[in-house]
Design a protein around this motif. Sequence first.
Motif, PDB file in Angstrom:
ATOM      1  N   PRO A   1       0.802  -1.232   0.000  1.00 54.42           N
ATOM      2  CA  PRO A   1       0.000   0.000   0.000  1.00 54.42           C
ATOM      3  C   PRO A   1       0.835   1.283   0.000  1.00 54.42           C
TER       4      PRO A   1
ATOM      5  N   VAL B   1       0.817   4.082  -3.067  1.00 52.87           N
ATOM      6  CA  VAL B   1       0.470   5.504  -2.954  1.00 52.87           C
ATOM      7  C   VAL B   1       1.560   6.350  -3.630  1.00 52.87           C
TER       8      VAL B   1
ATOM      9  N   PRO C   1      -3.457   5.667   4.171  1.00 53.79           N
ATOM     10  CA  PRO C   1      -4.724   5.679   3.429  1.00 53.79           C
ATOM     11  C   PRO C   1      -5.610   6.853   3.847  1.00 53.79           C
ATOM     12  N   CYS C   2      -5.311   7.467   4.996  1.00 52.95           N
ATOM     13  CA  CYS C   2      -6.170   8.567   5.460  1.00 52.95           C
ATOM     14  C   CYS C   2      -5.323   9.645   6.102  1.00 52.95           C
TER      15      CYS C   2
ATOM     16  N   ARG D   1      -9.364  13.212   4.450  1.00 52.94           N
ATOM     17  CA  ARG D   1      -9.600  11.772   4.387  1.00 52.94           C
ATOM     18  C   ARG D   1      -9.599  11.195   5.803  1.00 52.94           C
ATOM     19  N   ALA D   2     -10.734  10.647   6.214  1.00 54.06           N
ATOM     20  CA  ALA D   2     -10.868  10.179   7.592  1.00 54.06           C
ATOM     21  C   ALA D   2     -11.210   8.707   7.652  1.00 54.06           C
ATOM     22  N   GLN D   3     -10.625   8.035   8.627  1.00 49.10           N
ATOM     23  CA  GLN D   3     -10.982   6.635   8.863  1.00 49.10           C
ATOM     24  C   GLN D   3     -11.441   6.479  10.296  1.00 49.10           C
TER      25      GLN D   3
ATOM     26  N   ILE E   1       0.183   2.415   9.906  1.00 43.96           N
ATOM     27  CA  ILE E   1      -0.316   2.948   8.626  1.00 43.96           C
ATOM     28  C   ILE E   1       0.294   4.322   8.330  1.00 43.96           C
TER      29      ILE E   1
END
Lengths: 451, 451
Positions: free
Chosen positions: A17, A21, A348-349, A376-378, A396
């Motif tokens: 991942p 990116v 990712p966020c 961007r929120a997780q 992450i």
Amino acid sequence: MEKVKARTLSGFMELLPRQQVQFERVKGVLEESYRRYGFTPLDTPIIEASEVLLAKAGGETEKQIYRFQKGDNDLSLRFDLTVPLAKYVALHQNELSFPFRRYQIGKVYRGERAQRGRFREFYQADIDIIGDGSLDIINEAEIPAVIYQTFTALGLKRFQIRVNNRKLLNGFYAMLGWEHKAGDIMRTVDKLPKIGAEKVGLMLCDDLGLDQDAAGDIVSFMAIKGSNAEVLAALEAYRGRNQVFDQGLSELTTVVKYLGDFGVPEENFAVDLTIARGLDYYTGTVYETFMTDHPEIGAICSGGRYDNLAEYYTEKQLPGVGVAIGLTRLFYVLQEQRMLNEALPTAPCDVLVLPMTEDLSPAIAFATACRSGGVRAQLYTEPKKFKAKMNYADKIGVPFVAFLGEDEVANSVVSLKDMVSGGQEKVALSEALGWLKERLAKRNQGPVIQG
Amino acid sequence: MEKVKARTLSGFMELLPRQQVQFERVKGVLEESYRRYGFTPLDTPIIEASEVLLAKAGGETEKQIYRFQKGDNDLSLRFDLTVPLAKYVALHQNELSFPFRRYQIGKVYRGERAQRGRFREFYQADIDIIGDGSLDIINEAEIPAVIYQTFTALGLKRFQIRVNNRKLLNGFYAMLGWEHKAGDIMRTVDKLPKIGAEKVGLMLCDDLGLDQDAAGDIVSFMAIKGSNAEVLAALEAYRGRNQVFDQGLSELTTVVKYLGDFGVPEENFAVDLTIARGLDYYTGTVYETFMTDHPEIGAICSGGRYDNLAEYYTEKQLPGVGVAIGLTRLFYVLQEQRMLNEALPTAPCDVLVLPMTEDLSPAIAFATACRSGGVRAQLYTEPKKFKAKMNYADKIGVPFVAFLGEDEVANSVVSLKDMVSGGQEKVALSEALGWLKERLAKRNQGPVIQG
């Protein structure tokens, strides 16, 4: 249940991942740069009828093709983006407006021998400008200008676009009376950087049968070096002896002038008489781009001017000019050379939202507000210990963590932790989005490539 | 030279530039929406070893696979993005952090019978959240919330996400003593919208051998309609008779509650007991999304919760939840239904720069300034008549044309023509970028989809 061993085929790049990116970022810069210059996106099928795809191919290329039968159809996977473009333009010639400027970034397939850094599935990122019957010379300067802007936008500094002209070379060989061996001579001259002038001179005589004078003239010609103005001045000395040469020299001079107008600095482009590009296909300006500190990698972007894009499909003359970046290979090299800017976030966020209350609605509302505002929120709601949650945030590589406990909810605040500095503060819910966006803008600054 | 007829294989979507820009816009909205929710991009190979790709497949799917031999390798093209995800997660399980949230938008291949609106190469746009051993129920509500936001961001208004729960169904069939035929019953109930309750009741008895009471109970159960609260209340009447049913009902109730918290309006989601999703693979919440005005199109997005993503590759239990949008099919439908917002520009550039002087440097400088400022500019330098140039501008649908003649250059202005209104004005070079950006922002406003 008996298990099948999970594996990815060798020669196929599959990224974790974080790397994916980074790859998307490089690809995004290319896309945005191409778009700025008015190239329209194109997306042709990966599978074509073999008869269409291989209309021109032969020899080495054909052996590498992924070709197969499905029902009654003889199919092949595309091995570049130029042949599909030729097919597309021939097929839709009456629906397109010329000059037709398109970019395509897509996967292509070549069953090469597997080795480190060589890929069987890889992205090419192409731009081409296709004219209807004719195409102005300025396009031959704009293409390297796009490439300059693209690499500069990536953050790459030490690169050089080397420019030459096939008419100049063909005219020069004609001057010497050896135009019938132009192809062989170019392939021999290609070895200059590897084996040196002396050996090239010998090969020209021994292998190709040139007389010593001609071989000497070629070696001296190829040795013309200096600033672009100096090289062009030296070439002027040959003018008047061959029409094709003269035309090539005029084109080259025009391209160099326009490259200056387009703002490409001298240090990033150079007339290089040894650049020929093997394919017969090219008929005018040709380009190869090298990383100054890594000549061993070879050209990272190449192309040129051609007179007939789609002669295998149509009578219509479609001259054009284009270049291709081998994106997968470029990305591989940037990774290997540790040139990717590791300071840019790859999570990712932007923010990981940790609810600390039974009722999840405040956390959901906060995440929703972030997302609406472009952050961007997780939400992390797994029933794990606090330490495990923070470990996850660390792993992450998320820039910020948001805590929403009883206390925060009661006071309409959110605790925001900066995962780089370790600092944490309570911020009013109404100000949290601005707080995050300001800091994220800084965190996302900086070029994709360092160096 | 003998020509090969240029053609594109049937069942392969190849768009003209204008449509391609519309497609990219739809794809871009999906990507941005998925990113906002903390999904990381993934890009797996299109080719996989057949043994890996087909570990689970069988029957209809296997027949559609593009499978071929290359050297010693038995290869296949991926037919969905779920199997490659399973392989990826199994292969990289020690390098990934769980929950692992990924999106992938990529081409997949199915050699279906060619027919209008059916594609052999098509994009799927998937999101999945994978847990390590367990995964919180809230994720089963977040996935449809993402879908709601995604379709809303596209501009789609009249759609409904229908939600059900497989435990609820399995538990209900167990209540009736027919859990051993649950799969067959679901496939029969699936025909409800087409053939109606009466025929379904008959089929349950005649084809599956159910007694009339059970068939009647099933038909009544499936007839439960109303607001979500009403349906859930009606389902409460069945509670206490089967543990699996009770768990399913609790899950469904929780998902409905959270969907409200996520801001999904009632009109866009509905508990629908007839939704089952054929695959055995699903074990909890299942979803199907329909366009309210076009039920004939079928589901445009579907998915659900599963307990074991990668059981064919690993002992590790990997529960997850995900949905897929059939992007190529969706785009095809939007085109067919004329739902794409035709007011949005589809030209390759925002401004077409027409130099009207011998010296091109002022035009080049203007185009360069536009591009640096984020305005997509194309220089048009072909030696054509003025009318031909304006025809070109018209045909590509460019919003603005910039003229730079002697007069403009002498006065440091540029003449800017609005191609929609036909109005033209002279703007100071220093203000031209702002002038264009303001107008372009307005021109690019509005949703991708109308209706």
